[in-house]
Design a protein around this motif. Structure first.
Motif, PDB file in Angstrom:
ATOM      1  N   ARG A 147      40.271 -56.070 148.638  1.00 24.03           N
ATOM      2  CA  ARG A 147      38.897 -56.269 149.080  1.00 24.03           C
ATOM      3  C   ARG A 147      38.336 -57.583 148.538  1.00 24.03           C
ATOM      4  O   ARG A 147      37.570 -58.266 149.197  1.00 24.03           O
ATOM      5  CB  ARG A 147      38.035 -55.102 148.620  1.00 24.03           C
ATOM      6  CG  ARG A 147      38.441 -53.756 149.205  1.00 24.03           C
ATOM      7  CD  ARG A 147      37.575 -52.637 148.656  1.00 24.03           C
ATOM      8  NE  ARG A 147      37.912 -51.348 149.246  1.00 24.03           N
ATOM      9  CZ  ARG A 147      37.323 -50.207 148.903  1.00 24.03           C
ATOM     10  NH1 ARG A 147      36.370 -50.196 147.976  1.00 24.03           N
ATOM     11  NH2 ARG A 147      37.687 -49.079 149.488  1.00 24.03           N
ATOM     12  N   LYS A 148      38.718 -57.890 147.311  1.00 27.00           N
ATOM     13  CA  LYS A 148      38.297 -59.149 146.705  1.00 27.00           C
ATOM     14  C   LYS A 148      39.221 -59.458 145.542  1.00 27.00           C
ATOM     15  O   LYS A 148      39.966 -58.589 145.070  1.00 27.00           O
ATOM     16  CB  LYS A 148      36.847 -59.083 146.218  1.00 27.00           C
ATOM     17  CG  LYS A 148      36.624 -58.136 145.053  1.00 27.00           C
ATOM     18  CD  LYS A 148      35.188 -58.211 144.540  1.00 27.00           C
ATOM     19  CE  LYS A 148      34.993 -57.278 143.342  1.00 27.00           C
ATOM     20  NZ  LYS A 148      33.621 -57.367 142.791  1.00 27.00           N
ATOM     21  N   GLY A 195      40.466 -51.204 146.134  1.00 26.44           N
ATOM     22  CA  GLY A 195      39.744 -49.981 146.469  1.00 26.44           C
ATOM     23  C   GLY A 195      39.854 -48.963 145.356  1.00 26.44           C
ATOM     24  O   GLY A 195      39.197 -49.094 144.316  1.00 26.44           O
ATOM     25  N   ASP A 215      40.961 -56.301 143.714  1.00 26.16           N
ATOM     26  CA  ASP A 215      40.300 -55.018 143.979  1.00 26.16           C
ATOM     27  C   ASP A 215      40.962 -54.384 145.198  1.00 26.16           C
ATOM     28  O   ASP A 215      40.815 -54.861 146.321  1.00 26.16           O
ATOM     29  CB  ASP A 215      38.811 -55.257 144.232  1.00 26.16           C
ATOM     30  CG  ASP A 215      38.051 -53.967 144.515  1.00 26.16           C
ATOM     31  OD1 ASP A 215      38.680 -52.889 144.514  1.00 26.16           O
ATOM     32  OD2 ASP A 215      36.830 -54.043 144.755  1.00 26.16           O
TER      33      ASP A 215
END
Length: 215
Positions: free
Chosen positions: A4-5, A24, A22
């Protein structure tokens, strides 16, 4: 993409960098050295930048037992729960990290109780991270180190100045510790520091000054 990042942690010029992805429900942390010659993965260099408070065995055990009860916690919370100085808690956690019984979670910014082996590592054999730490201890034991100034700035950084007697020569040196007791800046006239700065960890003289501060 799965991530996600990605958060990048830069510790400074020539120091390792860490990348936290990241994903999740979980995160993945990757640590990279600036260049192979630094060999930060080898015991000694990076460890010597960490908090070095001298903590007695009983206090270290109290900190470790408290961490095991919660499995993860911050030094500030442990300090509050145990009514111990934050520097003492950091020193205890650093010792257990070196012993392979505690890890630091960079993503969550907490320490976690994690045993790497069934039997505790032989800490007496791991007493010194490398020959520089052993040399610093010899300076302390021979009373060759004098702390001349201790100053805390408005950012919470501690500035130390001192001198060390080297046979017939007296050298002056200084260092800065951040709020987490990590060595962030330093100056020493020795050849090791002139050639390496803090890229491969502090010299034995800077270590000795730091050790004198926590005595």
């Amino acid at each position: 993409p799965i991530a996600r990042k990605c958060t990048v942690h830069l510790l400074g010029t020539g120091l390792p960098s860490f990348y936290v992805a990241d994903l999740g429900p979980l995160s993945f942390t990757l640590g990279l050295s600036g260049w192979t010659a630094n060999d930060w993965s080898r015991a000694g260099n990076f460890d010597l930048m960490a908090p070095r408070a001298d903590v007695d065995d009983l206090t270290k055990r109290r900190v470790f037992d408290a961490l095991k009860r919660s499995w993860c916690d911050t030094p500030d919370e442990l300090s509050k729960h145990l009514d111990l100085d934050r520097r003492v808690v950091f020193g205890a956690l650093a010792a257990y990290t070196q012993a392979g019984r505690v890890m630091f979670d960079l993503n969550k910014q907490v320490f976690r109780a994690r045993e790497l082996s069934r039997e505790p590592l032989p800490m007496e054999q791991l007493r010194f991270a490398n020959e520089r730490e052993a040399g610093a201890t010899r300076f302390i034991e021979s009373n060759a180190v004098t702390l001349t100034e201790r100053r805390l700035d408005t950012a919470g950084h501690l500035h130390l100045s001192g001198r060390i007697q080297l046979n017939d020569k007296l050298i002056n040196l200084r260092l800065t510790l951040d709020r987490d007791e990590r060595l962030s800046n330093a100056d020493c006239p020795c050849n090791w520091h002139k050639q390496n700065k803090l890229y491969q960890g502090p010299c034995e003289h800077l270590l000795a000054l730091r050790m004198q501060h926590v005595r």
